[in-house]
Scaffold this active site. Structure first.
Site: not given
Ligand code: NAD
Length: 325
Positions: A71, A114, A141-142, A163, A203, A225-226, A296
């Site tokens: 990917k 996924r 978004h997630q 949130n 994030s 956390t990734d 995860g």
């Molecule tokens: P998004 O930008 O749509 O949403 C971000 C989320 O984090 C919101 O709830 C926002 O309020 C919060 N946020 C933003 N900045 C912040 C900060 N400084 N402190 C605390 N919270 C904060 O992102 P998303 O697409 O929903 O992704 C969320 C997280 O999941 C990201 O960190 C992304 O990297 C991670 N992610 C992990 C996997 C995995 O496989 N583990 C896969 C996809 C995304």
């Protein structure tokens, strides 16, 4: 798969990969990883120094499922202003017998489905069967994908949510309403006091949920956390929990466990691949009072697993574009 190259669009991925398909694909690849039949290759992630973008690759090979690929994609913060999603990715699948390119599959929807399947597998394997309240920390978004997949695993009666940006919560609340579940925006302490299962998907770079707020018996899936430096929960909570993960190497370096490891609160040997629970070689939860935590981190093999489903079903239904190689 057929000769030539298959191109599977984002829209087709949404049509042909259901949550149930993603759950099975992700569960099976976690099991294959724990048996030693599938492995992820080292991840590349670089700042481009252009368009503020982060770009990288996640790749691997699943000998059991015959998936080989990568990917590729990343994060372009200026995309929203262009009407595009900030995260962009594409999955490349190769024939493991010849190395020929088989398919190009849109990776944006697949990443969300996924990732939701990953926490859902952890809830199915590790949460108490009588869990009733789901706590959501995060509303980006997630989060809606996470919510939809989680509620299919237990008979939840209510969703509580928090949130850091409260204005984002109504979108998550609307999905809970669509699913017929009462939804309450609460403080973090209240969320810990009520929830039987918690998903964190933010994030954040600092702990949002503290050890003392979590009830005995809770299952918590830490999904945000990734990356090195990110953190969603108190390192003492990780230390107090029985910790499971998709991949131990990522958990200790870029996952939620990185902080408890760095502080010497837990050792690598304290972390169990969830595939061992799926395979029955680890017993998983052992008491009603145990706190279980799933770290995860997100592995390339999850992407390949769902992309392989997308390519196969799209080809079967005539929904893929075909190109000569
Ligand atoms: P998004 O930008 O749509 O949403 C971000 C989320 O984090 C919101 O709830 C926002 O309020 C919060 N946020 C933003 N900045 C912040 C900060 N400084 N402190 C605390 N919270 C904060 O992102 P998303 O697409 O929903 O992704 C969320 C997280 O999941 C990201 O960190 C992304 O990297 C991670 N992610 C992990 C996997 C995995 O496989 N583990 C896969 C996809 C995304």
């Amino acid at each position: 798969m057929t000769d030539g190259l298959l191109i599977v669009s984002e829209k087709t991925c949404e049509e042909v990969v259901s949550r149930a398909d993603a759950f099975v694909a992700v569960r099976d690849v976690f099991a294959a990883m724990a048996r030693g039949d599938a492995r992820n290759f080292p991840v590349i992630r670089e700042a481009l120094g252009y368009a503020d973008a982060l770009y990288g690759f996640k790749s691997g090979f699943d000998k059991a499922g015959k998936s080989l690929g990568v990917k590729s994609g990343g994060y372009w913060p200026g995309n929203m202003a262009k009407g595009l999603t900030n995260h962009q990715s594409t999955v490349f699948l190769f024939d493991p017998d010849t190395g020929r390119l088989q398919a190009l599959v849109g990776g944006n929807y697949l990443t969300a489905v996924r990732t939701a399947a990953s926490s859902a597998v952890s809830i199915a394997q590790l949460s108490r069967p009588d869990a009733k309240v789901l706590g959501m920390v995060g509303a980006g978004h997630q989060s809606t994908f996470q919510l939809r997949a989680a509620v299919e695993q237990r008979n939840f009666e209510k969703v509580v949510a928090w949130n850091p940006h409260p204005d984002m919560l109504p979108k998550l609340g609307a999905v809970a309403a669509e699913l017929g579940l009462p939804f309450e925006a609460v403080s973090r302490e209240e969320l810990g006091a009520q929830a039987d299962v918690i998903i964190t998907i933010t994030s954040a770079f600092e702990p949002l949920m503290m050890r003392d707020w979590i009830k005995p018996g809770t299952h918590i899936a830490c999904m945000g956390t990734d990356t090195k430096g990110k953190q969603e929960v108190d390192a003492n909570l990780v230390a107090a929990a029985t910790v499971f993960t998709d991949e131990v190497a990522q958990s200790i370096s870029i996952g939620e466990a990185q902080h408890a490891i760095a502080q010497g609160l837990i050792n690598e040997a304290d972390i169990t691949p969830i595939g061992e629970v799926i395979n029955g070689t680890h017993k998983g939860r052992t008491s009603d009072d145990e706190i279980t935590l799933f770290d995860g981190t997100g592995v390339g093999l999850q992407d390949l697993a769902v992309a392989a489903v997308a390519a196969r079903v799209a080809a079967e239904r005539g929904l893929a574009t075909r190109a000569a190689l």
